[in-house]
Design a protein around this motif. Structure first.
Motif, PDB file in Angstrom:
ATOM      1  N   LEU A   1       0.801  -1.221   0.000  1.00 14.71           N
ATOM      2  CA  LEU A   1       0.000   0.000   0.000  1.00 14.71           C
ATOM      3  C   LEU A   1       0.834   1.273   0.000  1.00 14.71           C
ATOM      4  O   LEU A   1       0.299   2.364  -0.179  1.00 14.71           O
ATOM      5  CB  LEU A   1      -0.936   0.006   1.214  1.00 14.71           C
ATOM      6  N   GLY A   2       2.131   1.169   0.213  1.00 17.67           N
ATOM      7  CA  GLY A   2       2.991   2.357   0.252  1.00 17.67           C
ATOM      8  C   GLY A   2       2.799   3.169   1.521  1.00 17.67           C
ATOM      9  O   GLY A   2       2.956   4.392   1.510  1.00 17.67           O
ATOM     10  N   MET A   3       2.471   2.506   2.615  1.00 17.26           N
ATOM     11  CA  MET A   3       2.182   3.198   3.872  1.00 17.26           C
ATOM     12  C   MET A   3       3.431   3.507   4.696  1.00 17.26           C
ATOM     13  O   MET A   3       3.373   4.347   5.587  1.00 17.26           O
ATOM     14  CB  MET A   3       1.223   2.350   4.729  1.00 17.26           C
TER      15      MET A   3
ATOM     16  N   MET B   1       0.738   2.917  -4.267  1.00 20.27           N
ATOM     17  CA  MET B   1       0.507   1.471  -4.293  1.00 20.27           C
ATOM     18  C   MET B   1       1.398   0.824  -5.345  1.00 20.27           C
ATOM     19  O   MET B   1       1.594   1.370  -6.431  1.00 20.27           O
ATOM     20  CB  MET B   1      -0.956   1.162  -4.617  1.00 20.27           C
ATOM     21  N   THR B   2       1.907  -0.360  -5.021  1.00 16.14           N
ATOM     22  CA  THR B   2       2.749  -1.082  -5.967  1.00 16.14           C
ATOM     23  C   THR B   2       1.881  -1.717  -7.060  1.00 16.14           C
ATOM     24  O   THR B   2       0.670  -1.895  -6.890  1.00 16.14           O
ATOM     25  CB  THR B   2       3.540  -2.198  -5.261  1.00 16.14           C
ATOM     26  N   ASP B   3       2.519  -2.073  -8.160  1.00 18.78           N
ATOM     27  CA  ASP B   3       1.807  -2.789  -9.221  1.00 18.78           C
ATOM     28  C   ASP B   3       1.290  -4.124  -8.682  1.00 18.78           C
ATOM     29  O   ASP B   3       0.202  -4.566  -9.047  1.00 18.78           O
ATOM     30  CB  ASP B   3       2.717  -3.019 -10.427  1.00 18.78           C
ATOM     31  N   ALA B   4       2.073  -4.758  -7.811  1.00 16.57           N
ATOM     32  CA  ALA B   4       1.639  -6.029  -7.199  1.00 16.57           C
ATOM     33  C   ALA B   4       0.373  -5.814  -6.378  1.00 16.57           C
ATOM     34  O   ALA B   4      -0.533  -6.662  -6.391  1.00 16.57           O
ATOM     35  CB  ALA B   4       2.751  -6.601  -6.327  1.00 16.57           C
ATOM     36  N   ALA B   5       0.271  -4.690  -5.685  1.00 11.06           N
ATOM     37  CA  ALA B   5      -0.925  -4.388  -4.893  1.00 11.06           C
ATOM     38  C   ALA B   5      -2.145  -4.240  -5.799  1.00 11.06           C
ATOM     39  O   ALA B   5      -3.228  -4.747  -5.479  1.00 11.06           O
ATOM     40  CB  ALA B   5      -0.724  -3.106  -4.081  1.00 11.06           C
ATOM     41  N   ARG B   6      -1.965  -3.579  -6.909  1.00  9.20           N
ATOM     42  CA  ARG B   6      -3.079  -3.388  -7.840  1.00  9.20           C
ATOM     43  C   ARG B   6      -3.574  -4.738  -8.373  1.00  9.20           C
ATOM     44  O   ARG B   6      -4.786  -4.976  -8.479  1.00  9.20           O
ATOM     45  CB  ARG B   6      -2.663  -2.467  -8.989  1.00  9.20           C
ATOM     46  N   GLN B   7      -2.644  -5.628  -8.669  1.00  9.11           N
ATOM     47  CA  GLN B   7      -3.027  -6.953  -9.160  1.00  9.11           C
ATOM     48  C   GLN B   7      -3.691  -7.771  -8.054  1.00  9.11           C
ATOM     49  O   GLN B   7      -4.676  -8.460  -8.296  1.00  9.11           O
ATOM     50  CB  GLN B   7      -1.804  -7.705  -9.708  1.00  9.11           C
ATOM     51  N   LYS B   8      -3.191  -7.672  -6.834  1.00  4.47           N
ATOM     52  CA  LYS B   8      -3.802  -8.388  -5.703  1.00  4.47           C
ATOM     53  C   LYS B   8      -5.235  -7.913  -5.474  1.00  4.47           C
ATOM     54  O   LYS B   8      -6.116  -8.722  -5.172  1.00  4.47           O
ATOM     55  CB  LYS B   8      -2.976  -8.196  -4.428  1.00  4.47           C
TER      56      LYS B   8
ATOM     57  N   THR C   1       4.655  14.498   7.876  1.00  2.00           N
ATOM     58  CA  THR C   1       5.276  15.273   6.810  1.00  2.00           C
ATOM     59  C   THR C   1       4.911  14.735   5.429  1.00  2.00           C
ATOM     60  O   THR C   1       5.250  15.346   4.429  1.00  2.00           O
ATOM     61  CB  THR C   1       6.810  15.276   6.952  1.00  2.00           C
ATOM     62  N   ALA C   2       4.245  13.593   5.381  1.00  2.00           N
ATOM     63  CA  ALA C   2       3.901  12.975   4.097  1.00  2.00           C
ATOM     64  C   ALA C   2       2.402  12.704   4.034  1.00  2.00           C
ATOM     65  O   ALA C   2       1.746  12.534   5.061  1.00  2.00           O
ATOM     66  CB  ALA C   2       4.676  11.673   3.930  1.00  2.00           C
ATOM     67  N   HIS C   3       1.890  12.670   2.828  1.00  2.00           N
ATOM     68  CA  HIS C   3       0.489  12.343   2.611  1.00  2.00           C
ATOM     69  C   HIS C   3       0.418  11.158   1.658  1.00  2.00           C
ATOM     70  O   HIS C   3       1.175  11.097   0.691  1.00  2.00           O
ATOM     71  CB  HIS C   3      -0.269  13.538   2.026  1.00  2.00           C
ATOM     72  N   TRP C   4      -0.508  10.258   1.933  1.00  2.00           N
ATOM     73  CA  TRP C   4      -0.651   9.081   1.093  1.00  2.00           C
ATOM     74  C   TRP C   4      -1.395   9.433  -0.194  1.00  2.00           C
ATOM     75  O   TRP C   4      -2.290  10.262  -0.211  1.00  2.00           O
ATOM     76  CB  TRP C   4      -1.417   7.990   1.846  1.00  2.00           C
ATOM     77  N   SER C   5      -0.993   8.804  -1.268  1.00  2.00           N
ATOM     78  CA  SER C   5      -1.653   8.907  -2.559  1.00  2.00           C
ATOM     79  C   SER C   5      -1.819   7.484  -3.081  1.00  2.00           C
ATOM     80  O   SER C   5      -0.950   6.631  -2.845  1.00  2.00           O
ATOM     81  CB  SER C   5      -0.791   9.719  -3.520  1.00  2.00           C
ATOM     82  N   SER C   6      -2.892   7.223  -3.787  1.00  2.00           N
ATOM     83  CA  SER C   6      -3.075   5.886  -4.345  1.00  2.00           C
ATOM     84  C   SER C   6      -1.980   5.541  -5.356  1.00  2.00           C
ATOM     85  O   SER C   6      -1.739   4.366  -5.643  1.00  2.00           O
ATOM     86  CB  SER C   6      -4.460   5.740  -4.971  1.00  2.00           C
TER      87      SER C   6
END
Length: 161
Positions: free
Chosen positions: A28-30, A89-96, A81-86
């Motif tokens: 998820l890039g968290m 997400m990794t390509d693997a996450a999108r496929q999962k 200091t950071a904000h999450w953006s979709s």
């Protein structure tokens, strides 16, 4: 186990999102930072959505898994200091997500949010002949769509810039 950044990230692969159990916090890039301070591991993370009700559970799960795997104290804090953006997400996450039956958020570069939300391919048949039934899904980060071709109702992980 030796405490190293490599082993910390390996352990983080075991920390699953409680709302979408096929994705881990790395997918998820968290995770924004991992630091070692002597024997203590410090992890900085960002929630996928500002009001995500699972944040405290995820923080606790990160701490529990790392302490068990590495046998060392762990602190987990929200990185302000950071904000999450979709897009994180990794390509693997999108496929999962697709394999799990949830439409993945489209990668975007500032396009209009409403257009992205309306143009969501069906994760079951791949058709673009879908429509938004509700911008509110089972969790804050999902919307509900309907596919006119296969007749399936499906959730869509909302894109967030």
């Amino acid at each position: 186990m030796v405490i190293s950044k490599e082993n910390i990230y390996k352990a983080l692969e075991q920390v699953m999102d409680p709302e979408i159990p096929v994705l881990n916090v790395l997918d998820l890039g968290m995770i924004t930072a991992v630091e070692l301070d002597g024997e203590t591991v410090h992890v900085k993370m960002i929630p996928t959505f500002a009001a995500c009700p699972a944040v405290d559970i995820i923080r606790r799960n990160i701490r529990t898994v790392l302490e068990k795997e590495l046998n060392t104290p762990v602190t987990v804090e929200i990185d302000k200091t950071a904000h999450w953006s979709s897009n994180r997400m990794t390509d693997a996450a999108r496929q999962k997500l697709l394999d799990f039956g949830i439409a993945a958020p489209q990668v975007h570069n500032g396009e209009a949010y409403s257009e992205i939300l309306l143009q969501t391919p069906c994760p079951h048949c791949g058709s673009d002949n879908t429509y938004l039934r509700s911008p509110f899904g089972s969790t804050l980060c999902r919307a509900i769509h309907y596919c006119k071709d296969c007749g399936q109702v499906f959730e869509h992980f909302k894109p967030l810039e």
